[in-house]
Design a protein around this motif. Structure first.
Motif, PDB file in Angstrom:
ATOM      1  N   ALA A  17      36.486  32.387  85.631  1.00 62.63           N
ATOM      2  CA  ALA A  17      37.231  31.931  84.465  1.00 62.63           C
ATOM      3  C   ALA A  17      36.720  32.592  83.184  1.00 62.63           C
ATOM      4  CB  ALA A  17      37.133  30.412  84.349  1.00 62.63           C
ATOM      5  N   SER A  21      39.070  35.442  81.162  1.00 59.16           N
ATOM      6  CA  SER A  21      39.437  35.129  79.783  1.00 59.16           C
ATOM      7  C   SER A  21      38.731  36.050  78.802  1.00 59.16           C
ATOM      8  CB  SER A  21      39.098  33.672  79.470  1.00 59.16           C
ATOM      9  OG  SER A  21      39.784  32.797  80.334  1.00 59.16           O
ATOM     10  N   PHE A  25      40.446  37.977  75.646  1.00 63.14           N
ATOM     11  CA  PHE A  25      40.025  37.700  74.279  1.00 63.14           C
ATOM     12  C   PHE A  25      39.338  38.907  73.643  1.00 63.14           C
ATOM     13  CE2 PHE A  25      39.641  32.923  75.381  1.00 63.14           C
ATOM     14  CZ  PHE A  25      40.985  32.749  75.095  1.00 63.14           C
ATOM     15  N   VAL A 118      44.460  33.593  80.851  1.00 67.47           N
ATOM     16  CA  VAL A 118      43.811  32.445  80.227  1.00 67.47           C
ATOM     17  C   VAL A 118      44.236  31.098  80.824  1.00 67.47           C
ATOM     18  CG1 VAL A 118      43.383  31.237  78.068  1.00 67.47           C
ATOM     19  CG2 VAL A 118      43.435  33.734  78.101  1.00 67.47           C
ATOM     20  N   SER A 121      42.688  30.593  84.195  1.00 65.53           N
ATOM     21  CA  SER A 121      41.239  30.421  84.104  1.00 65.53           C
ATOM     22  C   SER A 121      40.877  28.987  83.750  1.00 65.53           C
ATOM     23  CB  SER A 121      40.670  31.375  83.059  1.00 65.53           C
ATOM     24  OG  SER A 121      40.929  32.719  83.399  1.00 65.53           O
ATOM     25  N   TRP A 141      32.535  27.844  78.930  1.00 64.23           N
ATOM     26  CA  TRP A 141      33.681  28.778  78.895  1.00 64.23           C
ATOM     27  C   TRP A 141      34.065  29.105  77.458  1.00 64.23           C
ATOM     28  CZ3 TRP A 141      38.504  28.317  76.710  1.00 64.23           C
ATOM     29  CH2 TRP A 141      39.458  29.246  77.099  1.00 64.23           C
ATOM     30  N   THR A 145      33.650  32.884  75.968  1.00 61.08           N
ATOM     31  CA  THR A 145      34.897  33.597  75.715  1.00 61.08           C
ATOM     32  C   THR A 145      35.162  33.761  74.227  1.00 61.08           C
ATOM     33  OG1 THR A 145      36.139  31.518  75.936  1.00 61.08           O
ATOM     34  CG2 THR A 145      35.984  32.919  77.887  1.00 61.08           C
ATOM     35  N   SER A 395      47.133  24.095  79.104  1.00 64.98           N
ATOM     36  CA  SER A 395      46.308  25.156  78.536  1.00 64.98           C
ATOM     37  C   SER A 395      47.167  26.324  78.087  1.00 64.98           C
ATOM     38  CB  SER A 395      45.253  25.620  79.545  1.00 64.98           C
ATOM     39  OG  SER A 395      45.861  26.187  80.688  1.00 64.98           O
ATOM     40  N   ASN A 399      47.212  27.765  74.302  1.00 67.30           N
ATOM     41  CA  ASN A 399      46.912  29.180  74.055  1.00 67.30           C
ATOM     42  C   ASN A 399      48.098  29.899  73.438  1.00 67.30           C
ATOM     43  OD1 ASN A 399      44.167  30.340  75.133  1.00 67.30           O
ATOM     44  ND2 ASN A 399      44.714  28.659  76.491  1.00 67.30           N
TER      45      ASN A 399
END
Length: 460
Positions: A17, A21, A25, A118, A121, A141, A145, A395, A399
């Motif tokens: 994860a 990600s 990022f 993402v 993850s 995380w 990230t 999520s 995001n």
């Protein structure tokens, strides 16, 4: 990185994860410090720089909703692998781009692939960890990230100064290969929802609507408001996005389930996300570019300017996640953005007689402190507001909100700066960033509620 009490599967899931990600990022921020070199090499001025960022964010922000639905429907591991492979291929294309048009198209493809990374993850984490272990895992995380979002300019600066801006994208192939190797054994534990369908019409309406609106915002300083291309693009984009929202009320399997917003912490957390991530994107773009084009720093030193904020994330993010899990997210989500706002206002001390240590460093340190305090509690509050069965789409929505907020902030850069990223434009951007962050803190204070117990969630 991982607690010794974690099982081997949990450690592998957390590593996958984080890496998956991290790639998305990192690429979203490493580009900022490479923009002046890209412009010098390929031409196109500020508009090319804006499109290099926003082409990625348009497809990432819109298709991340589809990816969330696909993740829940067809399996997080499968979607993750598809995203990793697509991202690697697109990264190579960006690194070999011969002209601005090819670069922008490849960046759009790269954002589309990144959309699959993402949500899958985070969904892997929320479906593998429970209780306090989940809060700590999300904290780890988030910290690692988010470091990618801040450390990207440093890595990009080194590559630009020592080699070429093209390596800032080609380097993605290495972590992608490692992640694909780590994720392979997890396919046996993949989860999916039966009888799933994807709202592709909604995805088209969302993507084209956002793209048209952003096109108008970026090109308006060049073509003017009296140009029919601008007002038709802006009006058409808003109309299409409105149709997308209407579509989500009737679609059998909506990519944006509006029912999620019945959960108070979910809608309030996304309002805070809008302000905070718009500020993050605006600040990251402006600082990385101005320190090179305005203050005259080389790319590496411009990247090093963010190093103190990275240190704040390493030291405090996991701890903030654990404290938020114990005491609730409201305090952290209120105070964190306000601290960042103060840090942004300190950048108003930047003057023609540039001094990084006195004019930039204090603001960067406060910005990093506030960011470390904010991001993990924000993520936990949003995902903790819904049932784990909806974690993939939850999520994805959060995001998507973050990326769309960022792309709109960058698209409006010319209006914010007055058309030029000189010292006056830099100061205006710092003020707008502080206003956005203050709004994020106020939204958290008014909207977020500390859950009385872990079962206070919205059922699917």
């Amino acid at each position: 990185m991982a607690s010794p009490t974690m099982t081997s599967t949990q450690r592998r899931v957390l590593a996958v994860a984080i890496l998956a990600s991290f790639v998305a990022f990192l690429d979203g921020t490493i580009v900022n410090v490479a923009l002046p070199a890209i412009q010098r090499d390929l031409g196109g001025g500020l508009i090319t720089q804006q499109w290099t960022v926003d082409a990625y964010l348009i497809t990432l922000g819109s298709l991340i909703l589809v990816a969330g639905s696909v993740s829940d429907a067809f399996g997080r591991v499968l979607v993750l692998r598809i995203g990793l492979i697509g991202f690697g291929i697109a990264s190579i294309a960006v690194g070999l781009a011969p002209d601005p048009i090819f670069l922008i198209v490849a960046r759009a493809v790269q954002g589309a692939a990144g959309a699959f990374l993402v949500p899958s993850s985070l969904a892997l984490i929320t479906s593998t960890f429970e209780g306090h272990a989940r809060g700590r895992a999300i904290g780890i995380w988030t910290g690692l990230t988010t470091i990618a979002m801040i450390a990207g300019p440093l890595l990009g600066g080194l590559l630009v100064d020592l080699a070429s801006w093209r390596y800032a994208f080609l380097i993605n192939v290495v972590p992608i290969a490692i992640t694909l190797w780590l994720v392979h054994p997890l396919r046996k534990t993949d989860r999916r929802m039966p009888d799933a369908s994807i709202d592709w019409l909604g995805a088209i309406l969302c993507t084209v609507g956002l793209g048209a609106a952003v096109f108008a915002l970026i090109e308006q300083p060049n073509l003017g408001w009296d140009s029919p291309i601008i007002w038709l693009s802006l009006g058409g984009g808003i109309l299409l996005f409105g149709l997308f929202l209407l579509r989500q009320r009737t679609a059998r399997s909506p990519i944006l389930p509006l029912g999620l917003f019945r959960a108070r912490n979910f809608w309030a957390g996304n309002v805070a996300t809008t302000f905070v991530y718009a500020a993050l994107s605006l600040n990251g773009f402006v600082v990385a570019v101005y320190l090179q084009q305005g203050a005259g720093l080389p790319a590496t030193l411009a990247g090093l300017a963010s190093l103190p904020a990275t240190a704040m994330m390493i030291l405090l993010s996991s701890r903030a996640g654990a404290l938020s899990d114990t005491f609730g997210p409201r305090f952290f989500m209120t105070v964190g953005p306000l601290v960042m706002a103060i840090g942004s206002l300190l950048l108003l001390t930047v003057s023609p007689d540039f001094n990084y240590w006195l004019q930039v460093l204090p603001g960067i340190v406060l910005f990093g402190l506030g960011l470390a305090t904010t991001v993990s509690p924000l993520t936990s509050a949003v995902l903790g507001a819904v049932d784990t069965a909806r974690s993939g789409i939850a999520s994805a929505v959060n995001n998507a909100v973050a990326r769309v907020a960022g792309l709109l902030a960058v698209a409006m850069l010319a209006a914010i700066t007055g058309g030029s990223l000189d010292l006056t434009g830099f100061h205006r951007s710092a003020i707008v960033t502080a206003v956005l962050l203050t709004a994020g803190g106020i939204a958290s204070f008014l909207g977020i509620r500390n859950p009385p117990h872990e079962d206070a969630r919205l059922s699917p």
